[in-house]
Motif scaffolding. Structure first.
Motif, PDB file in Angstrom:
ATOM      1  N   GLU A 163       3.169   4.299  -2.241  1.00  0.00           N
ATOM      2  CA  GLU A 163       2.953   5.173  -3.397  1.00  0.00           C
ATOM      3  C   GLU A 163       3.250   4.527  -4.745  1.00  0.00           C
ATOM      4  N   LYS A 207      -5.467   1.495  -7.928  1.00  0.00           N
ATOM      5  CA  LYS A 207      -6.691   2.182  -8.337  1.00  0.00           C
ATOM      6  C   LYS A 207      -7.270   1.546  -9.590  1.00  0.00           C
ATOM      7  N   TYR A 257       0.822  -1.205   0.000  1.00  0.00           N
ATOM      8  CA  TYR A 257       0.000   0.000   0.000  1.00  0.00           C
ATOM      9  C   TYR A 257       0.864   1.267   0.000  1.00  0.00           C
ATOM     10  N   ASP A 315      -5.104   3.917   2.261  1.00  0.00           N
ATOM     11  CA  ASP A 315      -4.233   4.879   1.583  1.00  0.00           C
ATOM     12  C   ASP A 315      -3.421   5.710   2.563  1.00  0.00           C
ATOM     13  N   ALA A 346       0.154   2.823  -5.934  1.00  0.00           N
ATOM     14  CA  ALA A 346      -1.131   3.517  -5.775  1.00  0.00           C
ATOM     15  C   ALA A 346      -1.933   3.551  -7.073  1.00  0.00           C
ATOM     16  N   GLU A 347      -1.282   3.901  -8.174  1.00  0.00           N
ATOM     17  CA  GLU A 347      -2.008   4.040  -9.437  1.00  0.00           C
ATOM     18  C   GLU A 347      -2.528   2.687  -9.923  1.00  0.00           C
TER      19      GLU A 347
END
Length: 469
Positions: free
Chosen positions: A22, A29, A20, A84, A25-26
């Protein structure tokens, strides 16, 4: 990037914190956008597949479970992508451990959960492969979702195993505790009850023979039968040869009862006499077996409430799990009566806590005197007690509750020199409804007790077991 909190730094948690972060992150998603819209369909596939396995049906067939689990699993899948920040990851980790505890409490086999997770991986993999993601993204997405599912499931499994080990230790301690000198008294009561059952049965056989002889009741529903079914194997699991003899004796007795029920007319008089003689011999042997159980009893005190000598909450989980497990494989039933003393605070306020403790002790003794050897009594705390009634449906439990209230109404209790009092109590009743989690049943019993208090005290309230939780 998410910072790791020291309290969560075990290996699995560390790996989840890394997922979890950075750099992912994309992609997380993108995976969420693909999986979340299909969450309910995936949950349906998960449970429909598990229901094809006969071993899973006791845990998934209950109406409330089936209605709620689809929603819960769909939400769980969506929440996989939610963390997040540091706090959210910590909460996710804690949530997985709670889920593991629930699975252990329900006794659902861990292999079923792991099998379901493998099915989810395959289905989610199909969704990712059919998506518009590029091949490198599909590969990384597959790795990412597999890791999320694996590590989250590992937390669930770890918590499950810890909880199961704790429960197993408590179960062993409970068995040690229950095989005590007090069991000798319980078994003597049971022997007396068995001979009383034999006397009533023989009277029933010859009372109106042969014109109108009623069908004899099943020995399985006698105190002796219920004890053999619900308690014997549980208490003496490390002495299977003894419990097997008892179960064989119980079956043999029931076969004789059924044989007598089939006999009709004068021409069967001799055969009937032989059957009655066999029944008498069988019961005598059963009584001898109960004596053998008593001879193996010894004393151990851990897990008893120091004031009443009743069981405390420590042994509630293994007892409830054993009752549910036994009921799931038998045609019997069990119920809970939860009760407390009305206006107990007044006794404490007027006479002090020492007299209040005496009232608690006397009340516990009263409950013990009113229940059968097949039942369990717990002091939950304060003036609240729980009775687990083996082989009792709602109607039987209501009869027991009425008896308790009537008997309590005619008693005067001597608390100390010059101080005597009557006591009243409120009772909540709930019948086992098939839900695999015993906390569901305990919560309903609490609600029933609250209703009894709310509607005037000194009464009982029976709540529908399939009512709102």
């Amino acid at each position: 990037m998410i910072e790791k909190t020291p309290v969560e730094r075990d290996e699995i948690s560390e790996r989840l914190f890394k997922i979890y972060t950075e750099p992912n992150a994309e992609l997380l998603k993108q995976v969420e956008n693909l999986v979340s819209p299909n969450a309910y369909e995936l949950a349906g596939y998960f449970y429909n597949s598990l229901l094809q396995i006969s071993e899973s049906k006791p845990y998934l067939n209950h109406k409330i479970v089936s209605e709620r689990l689809h929603e819960s699993l769909a939400q769980w899948l969506q929440d996989l992508f939610g963390p997040d920040d540091q706090a959210a990851v910590v909460n996710h980790i804690k949530r997985q451990r709670v889920i593991g505890q629930v699975h252990a409490r329900i006794n659902v086999p861990i292999k079923l959960v792991n099998h379901g997770i493998r099915l989810l991986k395959d289905k989610i993999g199909d969704i990712l492969l059919e998506s518009d993601l590029g091949d490198p993204q599909k590969f990384h997405a597959l790795v990412l979702i597999n890791n999320l599912l694996d590590y989250s499931t590992s937390l669930i499994n770890e918590s499950y195993i810890i909880h199961q080990l704790e429960n197993e230790n408590e179960t062993k301690a409970l068995r040690m505790n229950m095989i005590s000198l007090s069991l000798v008294v319980e078994l003597e009561r049971l022997r007396a009850s068995l001979f009383d059952w034999l006397r009533r049965t023989i009277v029933s056989i010859f009372e109106k023979y042969p014109e109108k002889r009623p069908a004899l009741p099943s020995v399985y529903h006698s105190d002796y039968g219920l004890w053999a079914i619900y308690k014997a194997e549980f208490l003496f699991s490390e002495q299977p040869e003894l419990t097997m003899k008892l179960q064989s004796q119980l079956r043999s007795t029931q076969e004789i009862v059924e044989r007598i029920n089939r006999l009709q007319g004068y021409e069967t008089r001799d055969e009937l006499s032989l059957a009655v003689e066999a029944l008498n011999e069988n019961v005598s042997h059963a009584a001898w077996l109960l004596g053998d159980f008593a001879s193996r009893a010894y004393e151990m005190e851990a897990g008893r409430d120091p004031l009443t000598r009743l069981f405390n909450r420590r042994f509630l989980p293994p007892v409830m799990q054993n009752m549910i497990r036994t009921t799931q494989v038998s045609e019997s039933m069990f119920s809970l009566l939860i009760c407390d003393i009305d206006e107990f605070k007044t006794i404490n306020d007027q006479h002090g806590h020492e007299i209040g403790d005496k009232a608690i002790t006397i009340f516990g003794d009263f409950l013990v005197s009113q229940v059968r050897a097949t039942d369990y009594i717990f002091r939950l705390g304060g003036d609240e007690f729980l009775i687990v009634l083996a082989g009792a449906d709602a109607e039987t439990s209501i009869t027991v509750a009425k008896k308790l209230l009537n008997q309590l109404a005619i008693r005067q209790f001597n608390l100390t020199n010059g101080i005597s009092t009557s006591l009243e109590m409120s009772i909540g009743i709930v019948e086992y409804d098939g839900h695999p989690d015993y906390l569901h049943m305990l919560n309903l019993a609490d609600k029933a007790l609250y209703k009894a208090k709310e509607t005037g005290k000194n009464r009982f309230f029976a709540i529908q077991a399939d009512g709102p939780d």
